[in-house]
Design a protein around this motif. Sequence first.
Motif, PDB file in Angstrom:
ATOM      1  N   LYS A   1       0.836  -1.210   0.000  1.00 20.29           N
ATOM      2  CA  LYS A   1       0.000   0.000   0.000  1.00 20.29           C
ATOM      3  C   LYS A   1       0.869   1.256   0.000  1.00 20.29           C
ATOM      4  O   LYS A   1       0.571   2.223  -0.697  1.00 20.29           O
ATOM      5  CB  LYS A   1      -0.938   0.006   1.209  1.00 20.29           C
ATOM      6  CG  LYS A   1      -2.053  -0.989   1.096  1.00 20.29           C
ATOM      7  CD  LYS A   1      -2.940  -0.937   2.317  1.00 20.29           C
ATOM      8  CE  LYS A   1      -4.047  -1.967   2.226  1.00 20.29           C
ATOM      9  NZ  LYS A   1      -4.909  -1.941   3.403  1.00 20.29           N
ATOM     10  N   ARG A   2       1.952   1.236   0.766  1.00 22.70           N
ATOM     11  CA  ARG A   2       2.844   2.390   0.810  1.00 22.70           C
ATOM     12  C   ARG A   2       3.470   2.633  -0.560  1.00 22.70           C
ATOM     13  O   ARG A   2       3.525   3.772  -1.039  1.00 22.70           O
ATOM     14  CB  ARG A   2       3.940   2.169   1.850  1.00 22.70           C
ATOM     15  CG  ARG A   2       4.846   3.384   2.046  1.00 22.70           C
ATOM     16  CD  ARG A   2       5.980   3.104   3.020  1.00 22.70           C
ATOM     17  NE  ARG A   2       6.898   2.098   2.522  1.00 22.70           N
ATOM     18  CZ  ARG A   2       7.849   2.322   1.598  1.00 22.70           C
ATOM     19  NH1 ARG A   2       7.987   3.513   1.074  1.00 22.70           N
ATOM     20  NH2 ARG A   2       8.658   1.356   1.215  1.00 22.70           N
TER      21      ARG A   2
ATOM     22  N   ARG B   1       0.900   4.126  -2.894  1.00 24.36           N
ATOM     23  CA  ARG B   1       0.677   5.539  -2.626  1.00 24.36           C
ATOM     24  C   ARG B   1       1.823   6.378  -3.170  1.00 24.36           C
ATOM     25  O   ARG B   1       1.600   7.430  -3.772  1.00 24.36           O
ATOM     26  CB  ARG B   1       0.560   5.779  -1.115  1.00 24.36           C
ATOM     27  CG  ARG B   1      -0.793   5.448  -0.537  1.00 24.36           C
ATOM     28  CD  ARG B   1      -0.948   6.018   0.862  1.00 24.36           C
ATOM     29  NE  ARG B   1       0.132   5.642   1.760  1.00 24.36           N
ATOM     30  CZ  ARG B   1       0.124   4.582   2.566  1.00 24.36           C
ATOM     31  NH1 ARG B   1      -0.913   3.775   2.575  1.00 24.36           N
ATOM     32  NH2 ARG B   1       1.138   4.326   3.356  1.00 24.36           N
ATOM     33  N   GLU B   2       3.052   5.918  -2.993  1.00 32.46           N
ATOM     34  CA  GLU B   2       4.198   6.673  -3.512  1.00 32.46           C
ATOM     35  C   GLU B   2       4.176   6.719  -5.035  1.00 32.46           C
ATOM     36  O   GLU B   2       4.495   7.741  -5.628  1.00 32.46           O
ATOM     37  CB  GLU B   2       5.495   6.047  -3.024  1.00 32.46           C
ATOM     38  CG  GLU B   2       5.765   6.297  -1.551  1.00 32.46           C
ATOM     39  CD  GLU B   2       7.037   5.638  -1.086  1.00 32.46           C
ATOM     40  OE1 GLU B   2       7.723   4.976  -1.899  1.00 32.46           O
ATOM     41  OE2 GLU B   2       7.355   5.764   0.106  1.00 32.46           O
TER      42      GLU B   2
ATOM     43  N   ALA C   1       1.533   6.562  -6.960  1.00 30.95           N
ATOM     44  CA  ALA C   1       0.439   7.455  -7.358  1.00 30.95           C
ATOM     45  C   ALA C   1       0.842   8.908  -7.141  1.00 30.95           C
ATOM     46  O   ALA C   1       0.462   9.790  -7.929  1.00 30.95           O
ATOM     47  CB  ALA C   1      -0.820   7.126  -6.568  1.00 30.95           C
ATOM     48  N   ARG C   2       1.591   9.174  -6.108  1.00 25.48           N
ATOM     49  CA  ARG C   2       2.021  10.531  -5.811  1.00 25.48           C
ATOM     50  C   ARG C   2       3.051  11.017  -6.837  1.00 25.48           C
ATOM     51  O   ARG C   2       3.087  12.188  -7.193  1.00 25.48           O
ATOM     52  CB  ARG C   2       2.625  10.573  -4.414  1.00 25.48           C
ATOM     53  CG  ARG C   2       2.856  11.939  -3.902  1.00 25.48           C
ATOM     54  CD  ARG C   2       3.327  11.973  -2.465  1.00 25.48           C
ATOM     55  NE  ARG C   2       3.911  10.699  -2.056  1.00 25.48           N
ATOM     56  CZ  ARG C   2       3.931  10.271  -0.798  1.00 25.48           C
ATOM     57  NH1 ARG C   2       3.389  10.985   0.140  1.00 25.48           N
ATOM     58  NH2 ARG C   2       4.478   9.126  -0.483  1.00 25.48           N
TER      59      ARG C   2
END
Length: 73
Positions: free
Chosen positions: A63-64, A67-68, A70-71
């Motif tokens: 998940k981390r 998120r990275e 996607a960022r």
Amino acid sequence: MPRAANRVGRWFHDTFHDWFFRSMIGPAQTSNAVHGADREAREQWKADLAARQRFTRDQRERKRLAREAARDR
């Protein structure tokens, strides 16, 4: 009116019922969780617990990373 009261009662039960009883019995404990079992069962339980914890860590890491990624887009 009874229909609304039923809906509120259902919401209250769904929201607080499990929370109330979980708070009454206290937090989950793992010490002596398999007290009285034979040694092989205890070892298997410990291995299963370690595998579950590893899976949870892996999920958090995935998940981390997602998120990275996607960022960074």
